[in-house]
Every structure is written in C-alpha cells, then in structure tokens.
Design an enzyme around this catalytic site. Structure first.
Site, PDB file in Angstrom:
ATOM      1  N   CYS A 138     -35.269 -60.466  16.030  1.00  0.00           N
ATOM      2  CA  CYS A 138     -35.412 -59.036  15.726  1.00  0.00           C
ATOM      3  C   CYS A 138     -34.101 -58.276  15.645  1.00  0.00           C
ATOM      4  O   CYS A 138     -34.082 -57.134  15.186  1.00  0.00           O
ATOM      5  CB  CYS A 138     -36.315 -58.377  16.764  1.00  0.00           C
ATOM      6  SG  CYS A 138     -37.980 -59.080  16.813  1.00  0.00           S
ATOM      7  N   HIS A 395     -41.875 -52.503  11.967  1.00  0.00           N
ATOM      8  CA  HIS A 395     -40.751 -53.350  12.390  1.00  0.00           C
ATOM      9  C   HIS A 395     -40.607 -54.539  11.432  1.00  0.00           C
ATOM     10  O   HIS A 395     -41.067 -55.642  11.728  1.00  0.00           O
ATOM     11  CB  HIS A 395     -41.009 -53.819  13.826  1.00  0.00           C
ATOM     12  CG  HIS A 395     -40.002 -54.759  14.392  1.00  0.00           C
ATOM     13  ND1 HIS A 395     -38.686 -54.816  13.968  1.00  0.00           N
ATOM     14  CD2 HIS A 395     -40.128 -55.694  15.374  1.00  0.00           C
ATOM     15  CE1 HIS A 395     -38.054 -55.747  14.668  1.00  0.00           C
ATOM     16  NE2 HIS A 395     -38.899 -56.299  15.520  1.00  0.00           N
ATOM     17  N   CYS A 427     -34.901 -55.805  21.740  1.00  0.00           N
ATOM     18  CA  CYS A 427     -35.160 -57.085  22.395  1.00  0.00           C
ATOM     19  C   CYS A 427     -35.225 -58.171  21.327  1.00  0.00           C
ATOM     20  O   CYS A 427     -35.357 -57.887  20.129  1.00  0.00           O
ATOM     21  CB  CYS A 427     -36.456 -57.039  23.195  1.00  0.00           C
ATOM     22  SG  CYS A 427     -37.935 -56.608  22.242  1.00  0.00           S
ATOM     23  N   GLY A 429     -36.797 -62.170  20.478  1.00  0.00           N
ATOM     24  CA  GLY A 429     -37.670 -63.277  20.833  1.00  0.00           C
ATOM     25  C   GLY A 429     -36.892 -64.453  21.403  1.00  0.00           C
ATOM     26  O   GLY A 429     -35.771 -64.710  20.980  1.00  0.00           O
TER      27      GLY A 429
END
Length: 458
Positions: A138, A395, A427, A429
């Site tokens: 991300c 997103h 954040c 993954g």
C-alpha cells in the site's frame, strides 16, 4: 507566483556567493539539518539549492472498482493521463526526465511493467526515458516518490517522476488471497501471519488495542463528511486531472464517452445509524464492516521532482520540499499499526518531533488501525485527513501514496504560513509502515528550510 520565483532566485544568488568556509555563526558548531542525508559539514546555503522539491503533483479522480467511472478504463490509460499532465502543465521537455518510477501492487509484475512503458509512450515520452515499477504494497506510490528523491540526491539524474497506478476493476483478486503459499510458512509465526487476510489484521488491531465499533464508524462518517465538503468547495480540482474515457453498459454493452473529474466513492449522507446496520465482514463478532474500511478503487497519480536549484533556473513553482522518508517493520498480525511507528521515525530523520507536524495524510486502510494510530500518537484530529481519506475516496493500492502527495501539498499551499510541515503515512501488508515528511514550498522564501534541529534555536 512570479514574485515568489524571483525572490527564490535572488536568495539562491546570495547563498551561492558565500563560500563554504564562511565564518557564519551557523558553521561554528556541528548541527543536524532537516534535509535528508545532510551531513553536519554541509552548510545550510548548499543544502538550500540541493533540496529535492516537488514542482507538480496530480492525480486522477478515485473511482469505485467494478462500478465507478473507471471500471472500463485500462491502467495504462489511467497512468498516461497523469504522466502527461505533470510535463504539460509545467512545460517540461519530456526528454529531460531521467526516470519514471511507478508504484503498483496487484497486477503481475511483468505485465504491469509493460503497461507502464506503454503509458509513457501514450503520454508523449521518447524512447530515451526509462520507466520501472516498485511494489511495497500500500505504500508503493509513496515509495516511488521516495526512490526518485533518493536517486536525484545521489546524482543519478536531475529530474524524475514518482507515480502510482492501480486498476482494481481489472486486477482485483477475489478475496484478496494468494495463488499459492509455501507450507513452511506455518512453522514460522511471523511468516504465517504475513498470510492473514487484511481484514483479519484489522480485527486484531481492534481487539488488541480496544478500538470500538462506534469509534470506527465515527471515523468513517467523518471521512465521508470531510471528503464531501472538499468536493463541494471545489478545492480538489487543483489536484485532479480530468480523464476522457468510456463506460460500458453491462447489459447492452453500449459504450458511452465520459469525462471523469470527480471522486465517485464519497457518500455525503453517511451516518452512524446506517453504518450500525452493516454486518461485519471478517468475523461474526468483529467490528470491521464494508462501511468502516477503505473501498477498492481505480486511480493514478504522478509527482514531478528535481533539485530546487534546477526548479528555480526553470522558473517552476515549488509546491513542496521532500524532507525525509522512513519505513519500519511491525508485527504482521497487526500490520495496521505501522504509521504509529513510521511517523516518529520519519519526523526524527527530518530533525523534527511529531508535534512539529502541521498536517497529516494517513491512509485509512481500516478505521480500526487509523483510529489506533491517531490515538497512539496523540494527534490533533483537526490536522488529520482534513479533506477526508480512503474510507471515503477509496484506496487504489499502488496509487494512494502519489494521490496523498497531491492532496497534502495543495492543502498546505492553501493554508500558507500556518502550515509548514506535512506527513504522509500508511500501513503496509505483511507488517510495515511508511511515512514521509514534506515542507511547504514557499517557506524557502524565509530561509526557514535551513532549520537546525539541535535544540538551541540557532
């Protein structure tokens, strides 16, 4: 803008006329400057011209995957629209770009690499301009910007573009799963937890740190409320590139030409009562719902970077200064806590404290982790996601970082002198967090970017 550019040129001439052996009081003792990788021996005057600056940052609208305005738009067309915008709107010769780095996540690497090269040709770049992809989940769009900033600072090239693209309409994996995994991962707790669905990690954060369903729903309502207000005021128009594309009727297959220029995932009427009716998605007794998590989306963004001295020579406006970047690892089972660790790390690299930051763009992957990070860092919520976040906009994984750069820097420009430093964070993954610190571009007019962070005020 012309007056600001002229002031910057005059300042740079004055600074360059001062030799590095100057007996200025600024050189009497070693000190830490906020510029990334700036050693104590480097004078503030030299650092001024060597600052890595952003002269343009644009994005497409963010649209709902499978149902929104870009559901029938190919990722190379999305990317081409923003690549073309950053050079055309700055009147830059595309051949001057040393490299283009594109953050992207879901598509197979070799396929997306080809699509990105195709997008560069669509945007008018010549054979001589290279392009590559980067995938740090991300944070990929922000990582692309950081990679370009680092390469310019290292002297690999003078001008670069950090970008991001994601078409979750095209590439979304059902369930967000993996095609195959190594069975040995089950023998290593950290490796095993890397395979957890992101929604389960959201539930883990809520349970471990006591984030309630009500807090999550309140964050979602606020995200939509602020996003709707930003759209209604017209303030997002400065960062959005209208995209001429098509939309296909799923039943008749008829094609219709459209221009997409507005984020279409925002729900202005979102409210606590409606959100409370939604069922949880990942655990029957959980708290994460479709209403308090980010939407899957399509979109792209691009950021044009160069040294301040070159931007001033070209007469380009300086939207922001890239001050620092940090990535930290965290427990994969609660990967959403990443910003709580990455933001202090990035601030420290810039010679700042978190309390020095005036504006934050923190990706709302899930309301649980967003709420936790803001509480952990004791942030003033009037400074965080002031125009809404990913719960409202969506997103598009690889594009989010670049999108946030455009949103943050334009908002800092609007706020002026009261908004000097901004942070983007998200954040990641598998258990990481990324953050970058930016300084408002026109603060250079006051030499404030020659900041000393040794605490004695000099």
């Amino acid at each position: 803008m012309e007056k600001a550019t002229e002031r910057q040129k005059i300042l740079l001439r004055h600074l360059n006329s001062i030799p590095s052996s100057s007996s200025s009081s600024l050189n009497h003792e070693p000190s830490l400057l906020s510029s990334v990788n700036c050693v104590a021996e480097l004078s503030p005057m030299a650092a001024f011209g060597d600052d890595i600056v952003i002269v343009a940052a644009y994005r497409t609208a963010i649209c709902k995957a499978k149902r929104g305005g870009f559901k029938d738009t190919r990722p190379d067309d999305l990317l081409a629209s923003v690549l073309k915008a950053v050079v055309e709107r700055t009147s830059l010769d595309p051949s001057e770009v040393g490299d283009i780095v594109v953050g992207t996540v879901i598509a197979p690497g070799s396929q997306r690499a080809m699509e990105c090269r195709v997008a560069a040709y669509f945007a008018g770049f010549p054979d001589s301009v290279p392009i590559r992809n980067v995938n740090r989940q991300c944070s990929s769009g922000l990582q692309a910007v950081a990679d370009v900033a680092a390469s310019i600072r290292a002297g690999y090239y003078d001008i670069g573009i950090g970008a991001g693209v994601e078409s979750m309409s095209t590439d979304h994996i059902p369930g967000g799963g993996f095609n195959s995994t190594n069975p040995r991962a089950q023998d290593f707790p950290g490796a095993r937890d890397c395979l957890l669905p992101m929604g389960i990690t959201s539930e883990n954060v809520a349970e471990r740190f006591g984030v309630t369903r009500e807090e999550q729903d309140m964050a979602a309502v606020e995200s939509h409320k602020r996003a709707a207000a930003a759209i209604a005021s017209g303030k997002l128009k400065d960062e959005i590139v209208p995209v001429a594309t098509k939309i296909v009727d799923p039943e008749t297959k008829a094609e219709k030409a459209i221009v997409v220029s507005v984020d279409d995932g925002v729900r202005p009427n979102s409210n606590m009562a409606d959100l409370a009716k939604l069922k949880t998605v990942f655990k029957p007794d959980g708290s994460t719902t479709a209403g308090n998590a980010s939407q899957i989306s399509d979109g792209a963004g691009a950021v044009l970077l160069m040294k301040r001295s070159l931007a001033m020579k070209k007469g380009l406006p300086i939207l922001g200064v890239f001050r620092s970047f940090a990535v930290t690892g965290v427990d994969p089972a609660v990967m959403g806590v990443g910003p709580a660790y990455a933001i202090p790390a990035a601030a420290k690299l810039a010679g700042l404290n978190v309390s020095d930051i005036d504006l934050f763009e923190i990706n709302e992957a899930f309301a649980s982790q967003y709420v936790y990070c803001c509480k952990k860092l004791e942030l003033d919520m009037e400074k965080v996601n002031v125009n809404g976040g990913a719960i409202a906009f969506g997103h598009p994984l690889g594009a989010t970082g670049a999108r946030c750069v455009a949103t943050l820097l334009n908002e800092m420009k609007r706020r002026g002198k009261d908004c000097r430093y901004g942070v983007i964070s998200m954040c990641i993954g598998t258990g990481m967090g990324a953050a970058a610190v930016f300084e408002r571009g026109d603060s250079a007019d006051y030499l404030s970017n020659a900041r000393v962070a040794n605490g004695n005020g000099h």
